[in-house]
Design an enzyme around this catalytic site. Structure first.
Site, PDB file in Angstrom:
ATOM      1  N   GLY A  86       2.011   4.989  -0.762  1.00  0.00           N
ATOM      2  CA  GLY A  86       1.389   6.254  -1.156  1.00  0.00           C
ATOM      3  C   GLY A  86       2.489   7.257  -1.451  1.00  0.00           C
ATOM      4  O   GLY A  86       2.839   7.520  -2.601  1.00  0.00           O
ATOM      5  N   ARG A  87       3.077   7.748  -0.376  1.00  0.00           N
ATOM      6  CA  ARG A  87       4.102   8.792  -0.466  1.00  0.00           C
ATOM      7  C   ARG A  87       5.239   8.452  -1.447  1.00  0.00           C
ATOM      8  O   ARG A  87       5.667   9.307  -2.227  1.00  0.00           O
ATOM      9  CB  ARG A  87       4.702   8.988   0.923  1.00  0.00           C
ATOM     10  CG  ARG A  87       5.609  10.190   1.067  1.00  0.00           C
ATOM     11  CD  ARG A  87       6.354  10.136   2.403  1.00  0.00           C
ATOM     12  NE  ARG A  87       5.488   9.915   3.538  1.00  0.00           N
ATOM     13  CZ  ARG A  87       4.925  10.883   4.271  1.00  0.00           C
ATOM     14  NH1 ARG A  87       5.184  12.140   4.000  1.00  0.00           N
ATOM     15  NH2 ARG A  87       4.132  10.582   5.284  1.00  0.00           N
ATOM     16  N   ARG A  94       1.763  20.267   5.963  1.00  0.00           N
ATOM     17  CA  ARG A  94       2.822  19.437   6.567  1.00  0.00           C
ATOM     18  C   ARG A  94       3.835  20.202   7.412  1.00  0.00           C
ATOM     19  O   ARG A  94       4.174  19.749   8.506  1.00  0.00           O
ATOM     20  CB  ARG A  94       3.515  18.593   5.485  1.00  0.00           C
ATOM     21  CG  ARG A  94       2.615  17.447   4.984  1.00  0.00           C
ATOM     22  CD  ARG A  94       3.275  16.574   3.910  1.00  0.00           C
ATOM     23  NE  ARG A  94       4.704  16.456   4.047  1.00  0.00           N
ATOM     24  CZ  ARG A  94       5.336  15.688   4.936  1.00  0.00           C
ATOM     25  NH1 ARG A  94       4.650  14.924   5.749  1.00  0.00           N
ATOM     26  NH2 ARG A  94       6.647  15.679   4.996  1.00  0.00           N
ATOM     27  N   GLU A 121       0.815  -1.222   0.000  1.00  0.00           N
ATOM     28  CA  GLU A 121       0.000   0.000   0.000  1.00  0.00           C
ATOM     29  C   GLU A 121       0.844   1.266   0.000  1.00  0.00           C
ATOM     30  O   GLU A 121       0.721   2.102   0.890  1.00  0.00           O
ATOM     31  CB  GLU A 121      -0.906   0.013   1.240  1.00  0.00           C
ATOM     32  CG  GLU A 121      -1.803  -1.207   1.405  1.00  0.00           C
ATOM     33  CD  GLU A 121      -2.537  -1.219   2.749  1.00  0.00           C
ATOM     34  OE1 GLU A 121      -2.185  -0.437   3.653  1.00  0.00           O
ATOM     35  OE2 GLU A 121      -3.459  -2.034   2.891  1.00  0.00           O
ATOM     36  N   CYS A 163      -3.910  33.978   9.336  1.00  0.00           N
ATOM     37  CA  CYS A 163      -3.748  34.627  10.641  1.00  0.00           C
ATOM     38  C   CYS A 163      -3.439  33.607  11.726  1.00  0.00           C
ATOM     39  O   CYS A 163      -4.270  33.319  12.593  1.00  0.00           O
ATOM     40  CB  CYS A 163      -5.003  35.415  10.981  1.00  0.00           C
ATOM     41  SG  CYS A 163      -5.349  36.627   9.711  1.00  0.00           S
ATOM     42  N   GLU A 164      -2.264  33.011  11.651  1.00  0.00           N
ATOM     43  CA  GLU A 164      -1.759  32.045  12.634  1.00  0.00           C
ATOM     44  C   GLU A 164      -0.242  32.157  12.581  1.00  0.00           C
ATOM     45  O   GLU A 164       0.324  32.143  11.481  1.00  0.00           O
ATOM     46  CB  GLU A 164      -2.087  30.591  12.217  1.00  0.00           C
ATOM     47  CG  GLU A 164      -3.528  30.229  12.117  1.00  0.00           C
ATOM     48  CD  GLU A 164      -4.090  29.622  13.388  1.00  0.00           C
ATOM     49  OE1 GLU A 164      -3.314  29.376  14.338  1.00  0.00           O
ATOM     50  OE2 GLU A 164      -5.308  29.410  13.420  1.00  0.00           O
TER      51      GLU A 164
HETATM   52  C1  LIG Z   1      -1.509   6.068   5.134  1.00  0.00           C
HETATM   53  C2  LIG Z   1      -1.558   4.617   4.887  1.00  0.00           C
HETATM   54  C3  LIG Z   1      -0.795   4.044   3.854  1.00  0.00           C
HETATM   55  C4  LIG Z   1       0.155   4.834   2.988  1.00  0.00           C
HETATM   56  O1  LIG Z   1       1.253   5.302   3.693  1.00  0.00           O
HETATM   57  P1  LIG Z   1       2.491   5.970   2.914  1.00  0.00           P
HETATM   58  O2  LIG Z   1       3.400   6.350   3.992  1.00  0.00           O
HETATM   59  O3  LIG Z   1       1.959   7.120   2.159  1.00  0.00           O
HETATM   60  O4  LIG Z   1       3.056   4.925   2.010  1.00  0.00           O
HETATM   61  C5  LIG Z   1      -0.932   2.694   3.645  1.00  0.00           C
HETATM   62  N1  LIG Z   1      -1.756   1.925   4.395  1.00  0.00           N
HETATM   63  C6  LIG Z   1      -2.497   2.442   5.394  1.00  0.00           C
HETATM   64  C7  LIG Z   1      -3.388   1.551   6.177  1.00  0.00           C
HETATM   65  C8  LIG Z   1      -2.413   3.802   5.688  1.00  0.00           C
HETATM   66  O5  LIG Z   1      -3.127   4.303   6.692  1.00  0.00           O
END
Ligand SMILES: *Cc1c(COP(=O)(O)O)cnc(C)c1O
Length: 456
Positions: A317-318, A354, A315, A386-387
């Site tokens: 993402g980043r 971030r 899974e 405004c923070e």
């Molecule tokens: C956020 C998340 C990801 C992705 O994480 P990355 O650091 O972006 O690779 C994968 N699985 C679950 C369950 C997540 O919550």
């Protein structure tokens, strides 16, 4: 012409400087940052700022490198939608055969909108799934529910019974492995809300398997995000592998191990230093470096699973989209408070949270760089909100950037736009996807009207 600059050497295709020449003698005027083949100055003129710019080729190459790293093992890459959920980006990834990891009904809807048939490659994670979300996922026929508590198990069984369906489940186990990342994005310790303690999993699997409408199919984990060391991943897989052996011994059919995401990226490469780019060098991870890195990650995961015969679900993402995105913003004002210097820009914490939320570092570079080096200055790059927490960088050394000029905040393809908000009634930025020589608007800039649309 300096050849180093014509082709970005050793860099991902996204975001590199090219030389600009002027006049009859084609004298060098300096350098301009581009995404793939397109100068960012042109995108700012056409679409305005603040603007999220993504490189399609970079996303594709990173996904391909990631898939290749695991090619020796049966696997499915389920891109984590929450990192960047733009439909065009999901479509691009679906076209590469990706599955998806979703954490809400909204994310599931996005995937279905892009490709109904991709439901077969969807895993659903999250500690608080509602009945409505479960029913939608059951109707769509997703691959796997990652269940995070006993109570959730019974609610899911009830939803499946009502729809006369069977839910394939994995328990998300909490392996109690420290991940050495920011506390807000670490998830694999006992004190975190995620998963069920690995020591209690076996008993829970026994209960689940005795339940009609639930089909035990896998084990899942996810220990956190922005993890750049391989040991936590390997240690987690050791524990999961041991659990899978026990579960099989207990008579469960474990088809899948979902290893979660979390592979980190190099935010502090330092190699986009203007001077090093001018010299043609670059310390940041190139695409071949990324392939090596993904391969190391694959080794860390696959080593402990040797001989287990499972399909691995991943899974990321980043690691796929992070370096593929930049946030383009215009310097509105230069400002000094006594000795402290500020660049006030037209992007803010609502566009990129971030830095404020995690104290995250993002490299910032000027889009136009003159031929001659200029001295550097130390500035805070701040937005108009405004923070005092509204900053994009603090005490950052940058070449002086004049009012009206552009800067680019790098590596914001993941958790950038996805975490944006309308705080201070600021319309969200537009998003553009660049692919080679073409640029396409993939989300239009919000208007003040959009902001008030739902109010009565
Ligand atoms: C956020 C998340 C990801 C992705 O994480 P990355 O650091 O972006 O690779 C994968 N699985 C679950 C369950 C997540 O919550």
């Amino acid at each position: 012409m300096n050849r180093h600059l014509a082709t970005p050497v050793g860099r991902p295709p996204a975001f590199s400087y090219r030389e600009v020449r002027h006049g009859l003698l084609r004298r060098s005027a300096g350098f301009v940052l581009g995404c793939d083949e397109i100068p960012l100055t042109r995108l700012a003129e056409r679409f305005g700022t603040p603007l999220y710019v993504y490189s399609a080729s970079t996303i594709r190459e990173r996904m391909r490198a990631f898939q290749r790293a695991f090619r020796k093992a049966p696997h499915t890459v389920c891109y984590s939608v929450k990192a960047n959920s733009n439909l065009t980006i999901l479509r691009l990834l679906a076209g590469m055969g990706c599955g998806f990891d979703v954490v809400s009904g909204g994310e599931l809807e996005r995937v279905l909108r892009v490709d109904r048939r991709a439901a077969r490659r969807v895993v659903f994670s999250g500690v608080g799934k509602t009945r409505e979300e479960m029913q939608a996922a059951l109707r769509a026929g997703i691959l796997l529910f990652n269940v995070e508590s006993e109570s959730e198990l019974w609610v899911l069984a009830e939803c499946a019974a009502r729809l006369h369906k069977t839910a394939r489940i994995a328990l998300r186990v909490n392996p109690d492995v420290p991940a050495n990342t920011h506390p807000y994005i670490s998830t694999g310790l006992q004190k975190h809300k995620f998963g069920v303690p690995i020591g209690e999993a076996r008993a829970l699997y026994a209960k689940a398997s005795g339940t009609r409408h639930l089909k035990v199919a896998g084990v899942s984990v996810h220990i956190g995000s922005q993890i750049t060391e391989m040991e936590p991943f390997a240690a987690t897989m050791e524990r999961v592998a041991a659990l899978v052996r026990e579960l099989r011994h207990d008579g469960h059919e474990i088809e899948y191990i979902d290893a979660g995401g979390g592979l980190g990226i190099a935010y502090e490469g330092g190699g986009t230093e203007v001077s090093s780019i001018k010299a043609g060098g670059d310390a940041r991870l190139s695409i071949t470096d990324f392939a090596d890195y993904a391969f190391q990650y694959a080794q860390a995961l696959l080593g402990p699973l040797r001989g287990l015969k499972v399909r691995l679900l991943l899974e990321p993402g980043r690691a796929i989209v992070g370096p593929a995105g930049a946030l383009l913003t215009t310097v509105s004002y230069r400002k000094n408070n006594n000795s402290k210097k500020f660049l006030v820009v037209d992007a803010a914490m609502n566009d990129l949270l971030r830095p404020s939320l995690y104290g995250a570092f993002h490299e910032i570079v000027p889009v136009e760089v003159p031929r001659e080096d200029r001295a550097r200055e130390t500035v805070d790059v701040v937005g108009p909100i405004c923070e005092s927490g509204d900053f994009l960088a603090r005490d950052r050394e940058l070449p002086p950037v004049d009012e009206g000029k552009l800067i680019a905040i790098l590596d914001v393809g993941a958790y950038g736009m996805a975490l944006s908000s309308n705080y201070n009634s600021r319309p969200r930025a537009a998003e553009v996807l660049v692919d080679g020589k073409s640029a396409k608007l993939i989300r239009r800039r919000e208007t003040a009207g959009d902001l008030m649309r739902y109010e009565l």
